[in-house]
Design a protein around this motif. Structure first.
Motif, mmCIF file in Angstrom:
data_model
loop_
_atom_site.group_PDB
_atom_site.id
_atom_site.type_symbol
_atom_site.label_atom_id
_atom_site.label_comp_id
_atom_site.label_asym_id
_atom_site.label_seq_id
_atom_site.Cartn_x
_atom_site.Cartn_y
_atom_site.Cartn_z
ATOM 1 N N ILE A 18 0.949 -1.335 -0.258
ATOM 2 C CA ILE A 18 0.240 0.379 -0.097
ATOM 3 C C ILE A 18 0.566 0.898 -0.095
ATOM 4 N N ILE A 19 1.480 1.530 0.666
ATOM 5 C CA ILE A 19 2.949 2.091 1.003
ATOM 6 C C ILE A 19 3.606 2.513 -1.106
ATOM 7 N N THR A 20 4.234 1.420 -1.053
ATOM 8 C CA THR A 20 4.115 1.640 -2.276
ATOM 9 C C THR A 20 3.301 1.964 -3.489
ATOM 10 N N ALA A 21 2.583 2.323 -3.198
ATOM 11 C CA ALA A 21 1.755 2.171 -4.513
ATOM 12 C C ALA A 21 1.481 3.923 -3.954
ATOM 13 N N VAL A 22 1.441 4.286 -2.994
ATOM 14 C CA VAL A 22 0.751 5.590 -2.657
ATOM 15 C C VAL A 22 1.694 6.345 -2.783
ATOM 16 N N THR A 23 2.752 6.213 -2.871
ATOM 17 C CA THR A 23 3.908 7.232 -2.358
ATOM 18 C C THR A 23 3.896 6.842 -4.278
ATOM 19 N N GLY A 24 4.629 6.075 -5.081
ATOM 20 C CA GLY A 24 5.052 5.902 -6.285
ATOM 21 C C GLY A 24 3.964 7.305 -6.854
ATOM 22 N N VAL A 25 2.367 6.607 -6.957
ATOM 23 C CA VAL A 25 1.342 6.950 -7.468
ATOM 24 C C VAL A 25 1.228 8.685 -7.453
#
Length: 316
Positions: free
Chosen positions: A266-273
């Protein structure tokens, strides 16, 4: 036939007289061939005694015309001013630091006589650092996939332009100018030859890594809107990925029961987007900023001192 030699200058007091002596030799060689020569110097708000040297050269040589800006407006503004004040049937644009060999002017004139409207000098990268050579090649490969004109590695401002090319460029009234792209955009028959770049006669280049990066971005954004289209495609791609991920979570919940998704995912997806969104917002901001400057309609430069008048006052 009148040939105008346009040379932008920025803090060139130590080399300017030597440069003028070199182009004077070329002018003497062209005179028996039926070519008169004028010299158009543009002082781009130099902090040294460049203007004083130009005034002295103008007093010694009546063919010298100079324009001095009220401050440093950048090389693009200096090129524009030089083209406006050049009255020749052909115009040679070159740097005043002797990295553009003046002896090549005669070759340009000979090629112009064959009917070419643009005679372009392309420097080899002999002697350049390997990292700079590779970076330049990668940049041009990327840019030529995106922009609407072809930008050739090693091709700069050193070139001869016919009068109709000069008039065409002057009729392009945009504020955000990228001359290398404008020369390619106007077209007309042209030819290219290679030369080995000479060392600066004095001092160091005023181009910093940041300046080169900004110049590269100008070239990328000035002749296309594909980064904006890329933002649309990227958004659609991320939406599709999000839909697939949602379907996978729902399917896993139906088969295995409800499980808490991984925190790292979740954190990776949020920060990446979020990072992608900031980049795309920056791209949109770049285009919006260019529109802002175009709408203001400010002059490209202000003149502090000159001994000439524009040959063609086509734009304000």
């Amino acid at each position: 036939m009148l040939l105008s030699i346009v040379a932008p200058c920025y803090n060139e007091e130590d080399v300017l007289e030597r440069f003028h002596a070199e182009v004077q030799k070329v002018a003497e060689e062209l005179l028996p061939l039926g070519h008169d020569v004028e010299f158009v110097y543009v002082d781009d708000g130099s902090r040294d005694r460049t203007l004083a040297v130009l005034e002295r050269l103008a007093g010694q040589d009546p063919r010298v015309r100079y324009v001095s800006f009220s401050r440093n407006f950048g090389k693009e503004a200096a090129l524009l001013a030089g083209l406006r004040h050049a009255s020749g049937d052909s115009v040679v644009v070159m740097d005043a630091d002797l990295q553009h060999p003046p002896e090549l002017i005669k070759r340009m004139v000979d090629l112009r006589a064959q009917g070419y409207d643009q005679v372009i000098a392309r420097r080899t990268r002999t002697g350049d650092r390997m990292t700079r050579t590779l970076t330049a090649r990668l940049y041009y490969r990327l840019v030529n996939r995106l922009v609407d004109v072809e930008l050739v590695d090693g091709v700069g401002d050193f070139r001869l332009l016919s009068r109709r090319v000069v008039d065409a460029v002057l009729n392009l009234t945009e504020s955000n100018r990228f001359s290398k792209g404008l020369f390619a955009w106007v077209g007309f028959p042209g030819t290219t030859f290679e030369y080995t770049n000479a060392l600066r006669a004095h001092g160091r280049s005023s181009w910093s890594m940041r300046g080169l990066l900004n110049y590269g971005l100008d070239g990328l954004l000035s002749f296309n809107n594909r980064p904006l289209r890329a933002a649309l495609y990227l958004g659609m791609g991320l939406l599709a990925i999000a839909g697939l991920y949602t379907a996978w979570i729902m399917g896993a919940a139906l088969i295995n029961g409800v499980q808490t998704p991984g925190y790292v995912t979740i954190i990776t997806a949020v920060t990446g987007v979020a990072g992608v969104q900031m980049i795309m917002l920056g791209v949109i901001g770049e285009y919006t900023g260019r529109i802002y400057y175009e709408v203001k309609g400010r002059p490209h430069f202000l003149v502090k001192a000159t001994n000439t008048e524009p040959a063609k006052d086509l734009v304000p």
